[in-house]
Design an enzyme around this catalytic site. Structure first.
Site, PDB file in Angstrom:
ATOM      1  N   CYS A  12       0.839  -1.199   0.000  1.00 27.78           N
ATOM      2  CA  CYS A  12       0.000   0.000   0.000  1.00 27.78           C
ATOM      3  C   CYS A  12       0.876   1.251   0.000  1.00 27.78           C
ATOM      4  CB  CYS A  12      -0.980  -0.043   1.167  1.00 27.78           C
ATOM      5  SG  CYS A  12      -2.346   1.149   0.995  1.00 27.78           S
TER       6      CYS A  12
ATOM      7  N   HIS B 154      -3.526  -5.102   0.033  1.00 32.83           N
ATOM      8  CA  HIS B 154      -3.021  -5.661   1.293  1.00 32.83           C
ATOM      9  C   HIS B 154      -3.056  -7.197   1.233  1.00 32.83           C
ATOM     10  CE1 HIS B 154      -2.717  -1.994   3.804  1.00 32.83           C
ATOM     11  NE2 HIS B 154      -3.624  -1.534   2.937  1.00 32.83           N
TER      12      HIS B 154
ATOM     13  N   GLU C 175      -1.589  -9.364   3.002  1.00 31.29           N
ATOM     14  CA  GLU C 175      -1.593 -10.014   4.322  1.00 31.29           C
ATOM     15  C   GLU C 175      -2.998 -10.400   4.759  1.00 31.29           C
ATOM     16  OE1 GLU C 175      -1.739  -5.505   5.299  1.00 31.29           O
ATOM     17  OE2 GLU C 175      -0.958  -6.837   3.745  1.00 31.29           O
TER      18      GLU C 175
END
Length: 542
Positions: free
Chosen positions: A386, A511, A513
């Site tokens: 990001c 993102h 994750e």
């Protein structure tokens, strides 16, 4: 007409203190029931008055977890997804703010004409409706509901009352309560103390709820005598007093609970058949996490390092990626402001890889840029997420493309904004839930590290941002060597960048994750860890 599925409900509450691990307990129960063949989902009810955590400081709340459908939610939903390997939605998280907002909207609309609107029944009816709505979809056998806060707190009382009413209406065969409490060890006395747990259960009893199962958090295993004492004073069967002692990893918790028959006790209480469990894959994963073949050191250069929960999903994604690479990823959080005051080499020279995560605001930005420059010039594996990707573009523009005043419009407005605000965000006034949120498709360029990682041309990833790559500079930066490896299907948005002449230099606007799972590591994290291992080997050889 097919008979409607009878849904069972498990409510998870917490007592004594916060941060006991209700989310991990709920996730572990969900995993065990899923591995027995049941369709399970988990929902979180948060007592704060914010409509969602989107406008909260990471220092206070930790990370904001984003679902595919764009909901900004509590970080416990990340635990649910990582353990169960299922996608949650906005229906899986409710806050007091949402409940009151809906009730007040109905009152203004005239839905309650002639009635005094009160906590009971209007607020509790709205809560009950939300507690039951996932069960009405017909998808699930079991709904687990975690109630945030600590029993006895004023703000969580409407949730507890709603739970009590549901337990009364649906009966003991269909609803149970699992209460998570603390059994502290008093060093000076040399013994564990059960009184906090007794008082916590007493609080529940005063609210009309007898817990069915106690999950007792402690540093060490509870003795048989302690469990029997707790059972005696709380009116809970002794086999239903579960010892949840500290583990080497949170992913070991389901195994600890399984060894004490928690899942079979739940099935017995809910009058459900005890289907065979398939725990081998999870056990193998945990064994690898606890006993890996090697290790690798990775620096996370961030702005919110005082609260590690601000990067919770990133930390867990490294656990998953480490297991797939059979190494322990030793992560260290580095303040980007420290990189500014010292040199990047001084702070970062001992790491095998460098990750720069997302964030907001100008503080510490130049430190992140210095970390990225250090990784690029010294061929250290780099991963930007990001804001991390945006600053990688800024660093490249300044130091490779020769645009000395390059910056992001978020920090400095000039003609060299290689990162600028998304057009649809320009007129946005409200801060809550107005960013580009949720899952969006991305098309990958063949022959890139991104394509090699995913091994498919089209992916879907979750976003949370207002700023983006400025296409005015796309051609110039590509000419200078920046590889644009992922774009939106309409080719309007740059979603991924990388460098071809670098062992691993990858940035993504999304993102990743948020989509990493315990036994299914995210491809970008897996490959970043793999590159960091190779860098470690090169360092040792040199």
């Amino acid at each position: 007409m097919s008979k409607k599925k009878k849904v069972k409900y498990i409510f998870v509450t917490g007592g004594v203190v916060s941060s006991l691990g209700k989310g991990i307990t709920a996730s572990s129960i969900g995993l065990l029931l899923k591995l027995r063949g049941y369709n399970v989902t988990i929902q979180k009810f948060d007592p704060y008055i914010n409509v969602d955590p989107g406008t909260m400081s990471p220092f206070q709340h930790g990370e904001v977890y984003v679902t595919d459908d764009g909901a900004e939610t509590d970080l416990d939903l990340g635990h649910y997804e990582r353990f169960l390997d299922v996608d949650m939605s906005r229906a899986n998280n409710t806050t007091t703010g949402q409940v009151y907002f809906d009730v007040i909207t109905k009152e203004r609309r005239g839905d309650y004409l002639g009635t005094t609107v009160q906590v009971i029944p209007h607020i509790t009816d709205e809560i009950k409706k939300r507690m039951m709505q996932l069960g009405e979809t017909g998808k699930y056998d079991i709904i687990i509901t975690e109630i945030g806060g600590t029993v006895g707190d004023i703000e969580s009382l409407p949730f507890i009352e709603s739970m009590r009413q549901i337990m009364l209406e649906m009966g003991r065969k269909n609803v149970i309560n699992v209460h998570v409490t603390l059994v502290p060890f008093i060093q000076s006395a040399g013994e564990m103390k059960t009184k906090p747990t007794q008082h916590s259960v007493k609080n529940l009893l005063e609210l009309g709820i007898q817990p069915n199962i106690l999950v007792c958090r402690s540093e060490n295993k509870l003795s048989k005598e302690i469990r029997e004492k707790i059972a005696l004073f709380t009116n809970v069967r002794k086999e239903a007093v579960i010892s949840a002692y500290d583990c080497q990893t949170i992913y070991e918790v389901p195994i600890v609970l399984y060894q004490q028959n928690l899942d079979t006790i739940i099935l017995e209480r809910l009058k459900l058949p005890e289907l065979n469990i398939k725990l081998e894959e999870w056990q193998n994963f945990v064994n690898t996490v606890i006993n890996p073949a090697g290790k690798v050191k990775i620096a996370i250069v961030g702005k919110y390092i005082e609260n590690k929960d601000a990067y919770k999903s990133i930390s867990e994604a490294f656990v998953h990626a480490g297991a797939e690479n059979n190494v322990r990823v030793e992560t260290e959080f580095i303040s980007s402001e420290e990189v500014e005051t010292k040199s990047a080499e001084t702070v970062l020279k001992n790491y095998d890889g460098i990750l720069v995560p997302g964030g907001f605001g100008e503080r510490g930005i130049e430190g992140k840029i210095l970390a990225i420059k250090y990784a690029r010039e010294n061929k250290i594996p780099f991963f930007g997420i990001c804001l991390g990707m945006q600053l990688a573009v800024v660093e490249f523009a300044r130091n490779v493309a020769g645009i000395k005043n390059a910056n992001s419009q978020e920090f400095v407005k000039n003609q060299w904004n290689v990162i600028h605000i998304m057009p649809e965000q320009i007129k946005v006034k409200n801060k809550g839930a107005t960013m580009r949120l949720g899952a969006y498709p991305c098309v990958l360029k063949k022959g890139t590290k991104a394509f090699e990682a995913y091994k498919k041309p089209k992916i879907s990833e979750r976003h949370r941002h207002r700023f983006e790559f400025n296409n005015k500079f796309r051609s110039l930066l590509e000419e200078k060597g920046l590889v644009i490896s992922g774009i939106s299907p309409d080719e309007r948005l740059v979603e991924m960048i990388e460098l071809a002449d670098h062992p691993y230099f990858v940035g993504c606007q999304f993102h990743p994750e948020l989509k990493s799972r315990a036994i299914k590591a995210h491809p970008l994290f897996r490959e970043f860890v793999k590159a960091s291992i190779e860098n470690s080997k090169r360092t040792i050889q040199n």
